[in-house]
Design a protein around this motif. Sequence first.
Motif, mmCIF file in Angstrom:
data_model
loop_
_atom_site.group_PDB
_atom_site.id
_atom_site.type_symbol
_atom_site.label_atom_id
_atom_site.label_comp_id
_atom_site.label_asym_id
_atom_site.label_seq_id
_atom_site.Cartn_x
_atom_site.Cartn_y
_atom_site.Cartn_z
ATOM 1 N N ASP A 158 3.200 13.781 -14.283
ATOM 2 C CA ASP A 158 2.186 14.273 -15.211
ATOM 3 C C ASP A 158 2.113 15.797 -15.166
ATOM 4 O OD1 ASP A 158 0.053 13.873 -17.103
ATOM 5 O OD2 ASP A 158 -1.338 14.363 -15.467
ATOM 6 N N ASN A 204 2.424 1.637 -3.440
ATOM 7 C CA ASN A 204 1.409 2.056 -4.403
ATOM 8 C C ASN A 204 1.097 3.543 -4.245
ATOM 9 O OD1 ASN A 204 -0.500 1.621 -6.477
ATOM 10 N ND2 ASN A 204 -2.129 1.615 -4.939
ATOM 11 N N ARG A 205 0.990 3.999 -3.010
ATOM 12 C CA ARG A 205 0.726 5.414 -2.745
ATOM 13 C C ARG A 205 1.889 6.270 -3.271
ATOM 14 N NH1 ARG A 205 0.741 5.245 2.429
ATOM 15 N NH2 ARG A 205 -1.250 4.165 2.511
ATOM 16 N N GLU A 249 0.835 -1.208 0.000
ATOM 17 C CA GLU A 249 0.000 0.000 0.000
ATOM 18 C C GLU A 249 0.868 1.256 0.000
ATOM 19 O OE1 GLU A 249 -2.754 -0.195 3.255
ATOM 20 O OE2 GLU A 249 -3.675 -2.036 2.512
ATOM 21 N N THR A 284 1.779 6.362 -7.088
ATOM 22 C CA THR A 284 0.680 7.210 -7.543
ATOM 23 C C THR A 284 1.037 8.683 -7.392
ATOM 24 O OG1 THR A 284 -0.914 5.504 -6.913
ATOM 25 C CG2 THR A 284 -1.772 7.726 -7.224
ATOM 26 N N ASP A 285 1.621 9.061 -6.255
ATOM 27 C CA ASP A 285 2.039 10.453 -6.043
ATOM 28 C C ASP A 285 3.095 10.872 -7.066
ATOM 29 O OD1 ASP A 285 0.294 10.573 -3.904
ATOM 30 O OD2 ASP A 285 1.872 10.348 -2.376
ATOM 31 N N TRP A 296 3.578 9.583 -10.040
ATOM 32 C CA TRP A 296 2.952 9.656 -11.364
ATOM 33 C C TRP A 296 2.221 10.984 -11.537
ATOM 34 C CZ3 TRP A 296 3.640 7.814 -15.867
ATOM 35 C CH2 TRP A 296 2.682 8.005 -16.855
ATOM 36 N N ARG A 297 1.515 11.431 -10.495
ATOM 37 C CA ARG A 297 0.832 12.727 -10.567
ATOM 38 C C ARG A 297 1.838 13.856 -10.747
ATOM 39 N NH1 ARG A 297 -2.809 11.106 -5.654
ATOM 40 N NH2 ARG A 297 -4.552 10.133 -6.744
#
Length: 69
Positions: free
Chosen positions: A36, A25-26, A22, A29-30, A32-33
Amino acid sequence: MDDAARIDRLEMRLTEQDRAIEDLNRTITDQWRLIDRLTRQVAALRERVEEAGERGGDPRAPEPPPPHY
């Protein structure tokens, strides 16, 4: 080692691994943002530089001296 202790140890490892997954994954995700957002900023800056180049010629050319020189 009896089966109950072995099962308890396995359950603890599973819980730790779930928590680690977890967290990873967090983090992904952070990141990737962030990537982007930075990609969009670079694209916007590239567009601004291209527009400035079209308006003012070569952006690497030296600027003329100010009028009071």
